[in-house]
Design a protein around this motif. Structure first.
Motif, PDB file in Angstrom:
ATOM      1  N   SER A   1      -6.733  -1.970   9.083  1.00  0.00           N
ATOM      2  CA  SER A   1      -5.818  -3.113   9.122  1.00  0.00           C
ATOM      3  C   SER A   1      -6.092  -3.968  10.351  1.00  0.00           C
ATOM      4  CB  SER A   1      -4.362  -2.632   9.142  1.00  0.00           C
ATOM      5  OG  SER A   1      -4.014  -1.971   7.946  1.00  0.00           O
ATOM      6  N   LYS A  44       2.062   0.801   3.976  1.00  0.00           N
ATOM      7  CA  LYS A  44       1.169  -0.195   3.382  1.00  0.00           C
ATOM      8  C   LYS A  44       0.418   0.375   2.188  1.00  0.00           C
ATOM      9  CE  LYS A  44       0.097  -2.731   7.658  1.00  0.00           C
ATOM     10  NZ  LYS A  44      -1.004  -3.054   8.606  1.00  0.00           N
ATOM     11  N   ASP A  45      -0.026  -0.501   1.316  1.00  0.00           N
ATOM     12  CA  ASP A  45      -0.852  -0.112   0.180  1.00  0.00           C
ATOM     13  C   ASP A  45      -2.303  -0.066   0.632  1.00  0.00           C
ATOM     14  OD1 ASP A  45      -2.239   0.227  -2.159  1.00  0.00           O
ATOM     15  OD2 ASP A  45      -1.579  -1.641  -3.094  1.00  0.00           O
ATOM     16  N   GLU A  84      -5.043   0.387  -0.913  1.00  0.00           N
ATOM     17  CA  GLU A  84      -5.960  -0.342  -1.789  1.00  0.00           C
ATOM     18  C   GLU A  84      -5.943  -1.835  -1.475  1.00  0.00           C
ATOM     19  OE1 GLU A  84      -6.411  -1.063  -6.574  1.00  0.00           O
ATOM     20  OE2 GLU A  84      -5.846   0.937  -5.858  1.00  0.00           O
ATOM     21  N   ALA A  85      -4.752  -2.393  -1.289  1.00  0.00           N
ATOM     22  CA  ALA A  85      -4.646  -3.816  -0.974  1.00  0.00           C
ATOM     23  C   ALA A  85      -5.279  -4.124   0.377  1.00  0.00           C
ATOM     24  CB  ALA A  85      -3.180  -4.244  -0.987  1.00  0.00           C
ATOM     25  N   VAL A  86      -5.043  -3.253   1.365  1.00  0.00           N
ATOM     26  CA  VAL A  86      -5.630  -3.449   2.689  1.00  0.00           C
ATOM     27  C   VAL A  86      -7.148  -3.360   2.623  1.00  0.00           C
ATOM     28  CG1 VAL A  86      -5.844  -2.464   5.007  1.00  0.00           C
ATOM     29  CG2 VAL A  86      -3.597  -2.639   3.930  1.00  0.00           C
ATOM     30  N   VAL A  98      -9.201  -3.888   0.057  1.00  0.00           N
ATOM     31  CA  VAL A  98      -9.780  -5.043  -0.634  1.00  0.00           C
ATOM     32  C   VAL A  98      -9.760  -6.267   0.277  1.00  0.00           C
ATOM     33  CG1 VAL A  98      -9.471  -6.656  -2.546  1.00  0.00           C
ATOM     34  CG2 VAL A  98      -9.272  -4.198  -2.953  1.00  0.00           C
ATOM     35  N   ALA A  99      -8.637  -6.494   0.954  1.00  0.00           N
ATOM     36  CA  ALA A  99      -8.533  -7.637   1.867  1.00  0.00           C
ATOM     37  C   ALA A  99      -9.569  -7.532   2.983  1.00  0.00           C
ATOM     38  CB  ALA A  99      -7.129  -7.721   2.447  1.00  0.00           C
ATOM     39  N   GLN A 108     -13.149  -8.205   1.689  1.00  0.00           N
ATOM     40  CA  GLN A 108     -13.384  -9.623   1.414  1.00  0.00           C
ATOM     41  C   GLN A 108     -13.478 -10.437   2.699  1.00  0.00           C
ATOM     42  OE1 GLN A 108     -10.162 -10.493  -1.296  1.00  0.00           O
ATOM     43  NE2 GLN A 108     -11.269  -9.705  -3.082  1.00  0.00           N
ATOM     44  N   THR A 131     -13.961   0.331  -1.475  1.00  0.00           N
ATOM     45  CA  THR A 131     -14.103  -0.908  -2.229  1.00  0.00           C
ATOM     46  C   THR A 131     -15.164  -1.803  -1.613  1.00  0.00           C
ATOM     47  OG1 THR A 131     -12.945  -2.873  -3.061  1.00  0.00           O
ATOM     48  CG2 THR A 131     -12.274  -2.061  -0.912  1.00  0.00           C
ATOM     49  N   ARG A 143     -10.765   5.316  -6.111  1.00  0.00           N
ATOM     50  CA  ARG A 143      -9.751   6.146  -5.473  1.00  0.00           C
ATOM     51  C   ARG A 143     -10.207   7.600  -5.556  1.00  0.00           C
ATOM     52  NH1 ARG A 143      -6.463   2.232  -8.373  1.00  0.00           N
ATOM     53  NH2 ARG A 143      -6.771   3.549 -10.207  1.00  0.00           N
TER      54      ARG A 143
END
Length: 271
Positions: free
Chosen positions: A129, A150-151, A153-155, A157-158, A161, A177, A184
């Protein structure tokens, strides 16, 4: 083929090729890192002096940089080695241990992200993060309570990218990712958190895998899942005896890690 089978193929290539992996790692876990890389079938080399770090990288299949016990001279060596790896098209793995806890680490991380093109970034939820510029609450080398909700997976991917590399976040469920594909990994055991260096070893295992195959996403999956499975096997064999025996059993398990074992034990799904 399942992701576990593909990860097993990565392990087979590691053992067939025995790639040389340059680790600029921390002195608390350097011996475990070397033994883990050897157990998986690759060849470790450790050189953190700036007079040779880039030259050693040039003869290696991959570079792994670990910020665990950071000081200014190793920052310079990491930058020099990382730039040489980039110039030669070699994969670079960064483990941003303790990101966010001090000005030295934060400054070093900023320079590494700015000046070295990463192939894989591997850390815990708080570290990734912070590295990605997302809101993070540092707690030494562990995930902070504030970040635990926090999620991952979302962290991940962000982060992938933003930094343009494969990102692996290890935790109760590991997430890997490249910003598009997401895996997972449900392997592992909570006792892994009671042994210093399992994260460092995991990053080095990713380095061994990324040094043997062209797809860093699959390499990261194989490296992370190898540690998870090793933790399960180590607990089954020696968990009741205590953390010392469990520690040694991790290396024993890694020495038996291969394609069939990964295909059999790998609990990996792709989003």
């Amino acid at each position: 083929m399942t992701l576990a089978q593909k990860a097993g193929d990565v392990l087979a290539r590691v053992r067939a090729q025995c790639p040389l992996i340059h680790n600029i790692t921390n002195y608390v876990t350097v011996n475990d890192v070397a033994n883990a890389v050897l157990a998986l079938g690759a060849s470790p080399i450790m050189a953190d002096d700036i007079a040779e770090a880039a030259d050693i990288t040039a003869m290696s299949a991959a570079l792994v940089m670990n910020m665990g016990t950071l000081h200014e001279r190793t920052v310079a060596s990491m930058l020099d080695a990382g730039k040489r790896a980039n110039a030669m098209g070699l994969p670079v793995v960064l483990d941003p241990v303790g990101a966010g806890v001090s000005k030295l680490r934060n400054g070093a991380l900023e320079r590494l992200l700015r000046e070295v093109r990463l192939t894989v970034l591997r850390g815990n939820l708080s570290e990734i993060s912070f590295a990605a510029g997302l809101q993070a609450a540092a707690k030494g080398v562990d995930v902070s309570e504030a970040d635990a909700s926090k999620d991952p997976e979302a962290v991940a991917v962000a982060a992938a990218q933003r930094i343009h590399c494969v990102v692996a976040i290890t935790g109760a469920v590991d997430v890997v990712t490249d910003g598009e594909r997401v895996a997972r990994i449900h392997n592992g055991h909570r006792m892994l958190s009671r042994v210093t260096g399992t994260g460092c070893m995991t990053s080095a295992l990713v380095g061994a895998c990324v040094g043997a195959v062209k797809d860093p996403f699959l390499a990261a999956v194989a490296g992370v899942a190898s540690m998870g499975i090793a933790g399960e096997l180590a607990f089954e064999r020696a968990g009741a005896q205590g953390t010392g025996s469990f520690h040694m059993a991790i290396l024993d398990a890694l020495s038996h890690m291969d394609g069939p074992l990964m295909a059999q034990r790998g609990k990996i799904d792709e989003a």
